[in-house]
Each structure stands twice: as structure tokens, then as C-alpha cells.
Write a protein that holds these residues in place. Structure first.
Motif, PDB file in Angstrom:
ATOM      1  N   GLU A   1     -39.944  16.604  21.003  1.00 40.14           N
ATOM      2  CA  GLU A   1     -39.819  17.531  19.872  1.00 40.14           C
ATOM      3  C   GLU A   1     -40.382  18.904  20.202  1.00 40.14           C
ATOM      4  O   GLU A   1     -39.728  19.925  19.982  1.00 40.14           O
ATOM      5  CB  GLU A   1     -40.548  16.952  18.654  1.00 40.14           C
ATOM      6  CG  GLU A   1     -40.484  17.854  17.433  1.00 40.14           C
ATOM      7  CD  GLU A   1     -41.254  17.296  16.250  1.00 40.14           C
ATOM      8  OE1 GLU A   1     -41.428  18.044  15.267  1.00 40.14           O
ATOM      9  OE2 GLU A   1     -41.684  16.130  16.320  1.00 40.14           O
ATOM     10  N   ILE A   2     -41.598  18.951  20.764  1.00 41.34           N
ATOM     11  CA  ILE A   2     -42.233  20.244  20.986  1.00 41.34           C
ATOM     12  C   ILE A   2     -41.660  20.978  22.201  1.00 41.34           C
ATOM     13  O   ILE A   2     -41.766  22.205  22.290  1.00 41.34           O
ATOM     14  CB  ILE A   2     -43.767  20.108  21.147  1.00 41.34           C
ATOM     15  CG1 ILE A   2     -44.116  19.285  22.397  1.00 41.34           C
ATOM     16  CG2 ILE A   2     -44.382  19.514  19.906  1.00 41.34           C
ATOM     17  CD1 ILE A   2     -45.604  19.251  22.667  1.00 41.34           C
ATOM     18  N   LEU A   3     -41.026  20.232  23.110  1.00 39.08           N
ATOM     19  CA  LEU A   3     -40.501  20.858  24.324  1.00 39.08           C
ATOM     20  C   LEU A   3     -39.027  21.231  24.216  1.00 39.08           C
ATOM     21  O   LEU A   3     -38.438  21.720  25.181  1.00 39.08           O
ATOM     22  CB  LEU A   3     -40.709  19.936  25.524  1.00 39.08           C
ATOM     23  CG  LEU A   3     -42.171  19.685  25.914  1.00 39.08           C
ATOM     24  CD1 LEU A   3     -42.266  18.631  27.010  1.00 39.08           C
ATOM     25  CD2 LEU A   3     -42.847  20.972  26.359  1.00 39.08           C
ATOM     26  N   SER A   4     -38.445  21.008  23.063  1.00 36.13           N
ATOM     27  CA  SER A   4     -37.028  21.355  22.888  1.00 36.13           C
ATOM     28  C   SER A   4     -36.808  22.211  21.640  1.00 36.13           C
ATOM     29  O   SER A   4     -35.717  22.228  21.084  1.00 36.13           O
ATOM     30  CB  SER A   4     -36.197  20.076  22.797  1.00 36.13           C
ATOM     31  OG  SER A   4     -36.621  19.255  21.726  1.00 36.13           O
ATOM     32  N   LYS A   5     -37.834  22.902  21.206  1.00 34.02           N
ATOM     33  CA  LYS A   5     -37.735  23.682  19.974  1.00 34.02           C
ATOM     34  C   LYS A   5     -36.867  24.929  20.123  1.00 34.02           C
ATOM     35  O   LYS A   5     -36.270  25.394  19.170  1.00 34.02           O
ATOM     36  CB  LYS A   5     -39.140  24.087  19.502  1.00 34.02           C
ATOM     37  CG  LYS A   5     -39.904  22.950  18.831  1.00 34.02           C
ATOM     38  CD  LYS A   5     -41.175  23.452  18.187  1.00 34.02           C
ATOM     39  CE  LYS A   5     -41.830  22.360  17.368  1.00 34.02           C
ATOM     40  NZ  LYS A   5     -43.058  22.831  16.679  1.00 34.02           N
ATOM     41  N   LYS A   6     -36.844  25.488  21.353  1.00 32.40           N
ATOM     42  CA  LYS A   6     -36.096  26.723  21.570  1.00 32.40           C
ATOM     43  C   LYS A   6     -35.221  26.594  22.804  1.00 32.40           C
ATOM     44  O   LYS A   6     -35.448  25.735  23.655  1.00 32.40           O
ATOM     45  CB  LYS A   6     -37.065  27.903  21.747  1.00 32.40           C
ATOM     46  CG  LYS A   6     -37.961  28.156  20.556  1.00 32.40           C
ATOM     47  CD  LYS A   6     -38.728  29.467  20.713  1.00 32.40           C
ATOM     48  CE  LYS A   6     -39.586  29.486  21.938  1.00 32.40           C
ATOM     49  NZ  LYS A   6     -40.400  30.712  22.053  1.00 32.40           N
ATOM     50  N   LYS A   7     -34.233  27.459  22.899  1.00 29.11           N
ATOM     51  CA  LYS A   7     -33.348  27.439  24.063  1.00 29.11           C
ATOM     52  C   LYS A   7     -34.081  27.897  25.317  1.00 29.11           C
ATOM     53  O   LYS A   7     -33.893  27.349  26.402  1.00 29.11           O
ATOM     54  CB  LYS A   7     -32.138  28.345  23.820  1.00 29.11           C
ATOM     55  CG  LYS A   7     -31.163  28.379  24.992  1.00 29.11           C
ATOM     56  CD  LYS A   7     -29.984  29.303  24.724  1.00 29.11           C
ATOM     57  CE  LYS A   7     -29.055  29.357  25.928  1.00 29.11           C
ATOM     58  NZ  LYS A   7     -27.910  30.269  25.718  1.00 29.11           N
TER      59      LYS A   7
END
Length: 208
Positions: A9-15
Motif C-alpha cells: 500500500e505505502i510503496l504504490s501510492k504514486k506513479k
């Protein structure tokens, strides 16, 4: 498991994301300086993964864990973990208030699990290790959307796990090690080694 889901979750929040992984630091002052520069240069997350106790000789292991009441590491379930004193040191030496920190700080995550999640999310992983690289920072374009950088222990560098998993067994050639060119300090062409916090600052500024 829940930890893996949280990391996803925290490592895929932004492109576009920039991650710093501190592999086995033992001094909170270095952690604080890395946090300060990471926040300044827009890094999203910094992970402090504790050292593996099996990589220390008995004397050094005793010094870092049981030397006195000021030790920043202790043993839990036969593993080294950072305690509150280390975390307070990181906060203190970062010299920035909680509401001005732009990146998230995470302690005591399992390094192997963290790397598995990063790979599953297509991160490019760079290891900052002068003695095993022919890729120089000043010649490298760090323009991938998702990048994670790994810096090692102040005395021993990155862990044996990182050396074996990334620097030796890198079959798919998706990961790299970066050497930071340092200045000549003697007639014998020896170079000064950078403190881990200084090396991190150069990496973070290059990525920004």
C-alpha cells in the motif's frame, strides 16, 4: 500477510516514488541526517532495517547491544531491533519538526520481505557500494519512475544478504550498484570514503 499488504500500500501510492533503505545502520545521527536530506529532496519513504546479528563478531555484537544502557539496539526473538533511543536519535539529529517531514519513516522491517515487495512493484534497486561497482553516480541517470536505494552499515557496508541477492545473484540485471567517485587523498591514488549520510545526500540530490 498484513505486513506485506501494508508495504504494498505505502510503496504504490504514486506513479513516481523514491525510497531509501538503510541496511544495518547503528548510529542514530546518521539516520537523522539521512532523514533530513531525504525530506529536503522529496523522498517518499525511508526504511531503517536493523543489522543481522549473525554478521557481527562476538566483540562487536556485545558492544552494540549490551555495552551500556545507552545501546540503540537490543535482541528480540533472536533478532536485533532498533529501540526507542535509536528512533529518538533519528528524530533529534534530523533537526526538523514532525509537521515539516515530507517522507515517511519506518523502523524494524524485514529486509528480505521489503525487497520482495519492491521487486513485485517493479522498483529499480540501486546499492550504494564503492568496492563492488563500476557504475559511477555522476554518470548515472536516475530517472526511473520507481527507485529504491540501499546504503549499508557504517563499518561493514551492506549486509551479506544484499551482497548475495543483488550484487552477486542479479541474473535479470534489473538492479545495479552505484559507486560514488571520491577525491584522491594520497600519492597512491587512494580515495576517501564518504560517510553513509554524505553518500545518501549525494544520491538523494541526484534523484531530485
Amino acid at each position: 500477510n498484513n505486513t506485506s499488504l501494508f508495504l504494498n500500500e505505502i510503496l504504490s501510492k504514486k506513479k513516481v516514488m523514491s525510497i531509501m533503505i538503510c541496511d544495518g545502520l547503528t548510529y542514530g545521527i546518521n539516520g537523522g541526517l539521512i532523514l533530513r536530506s531525504g525530506s529536503t529532496f522529496g523522498f517518499d519513504n525511508i526504511f531503517f532495517c536493523p543489522p543481522n546479528k549473525d554478521e557481527y563478531n562476538a566483540k562487536l555484537y556485545t558492544e552494540i547491544t549490551f555495552k551500556d544502557s545507552k545501546s540503540r539496539l537490543h535482541v528480540s526473538n533472536n533478532k536485533l531491533v532498533y529501540n526507542n533511543l535509536f528512533m529518538k536519535d533519528v528524530d533529534r539529529y534530523s533537526m526538523i519538526s514532525d509537521n515539516s517531514i515530507n517522507c515517511k519513516v519506518h523502523y524494524n522491517y524485514d529486509l528480505e520481505l521489503l525487497l520482495e515487495v519492491l521487486k513485485s512493484l517493479d522498483y529499480v534497486i540501486y546499492v550504494v557500494e564503492n568496492d563492488s561497482s563500476d557504475l559511477f553516480l555522476h554518470e548515472t541517470k536516475l530517472n526511473n519512475d520507481k527507485i529504491a536505494f540501499i546504503v549499508g552499515n557504517e563499518k561493514m557496508g551492506v549486509s551479506k544478504y544484499i551482497r548475495n541477492k543483488i550484487l552477486i545473484d542479479n541474473i535479470d540485471n534489473t538492479d545495479n550498484s552505484i559507486k560514488i567517485l571520491t577525491i584522491q587523498t594520497s600519492k597512491n591514488n587512494t580515495s576517501s570514503s564518504l560517510n553513509v549520510a554524505q553518500a545518501s545526500l549525494l544520491i538523494q540530490s541526484k534523484r531530485s
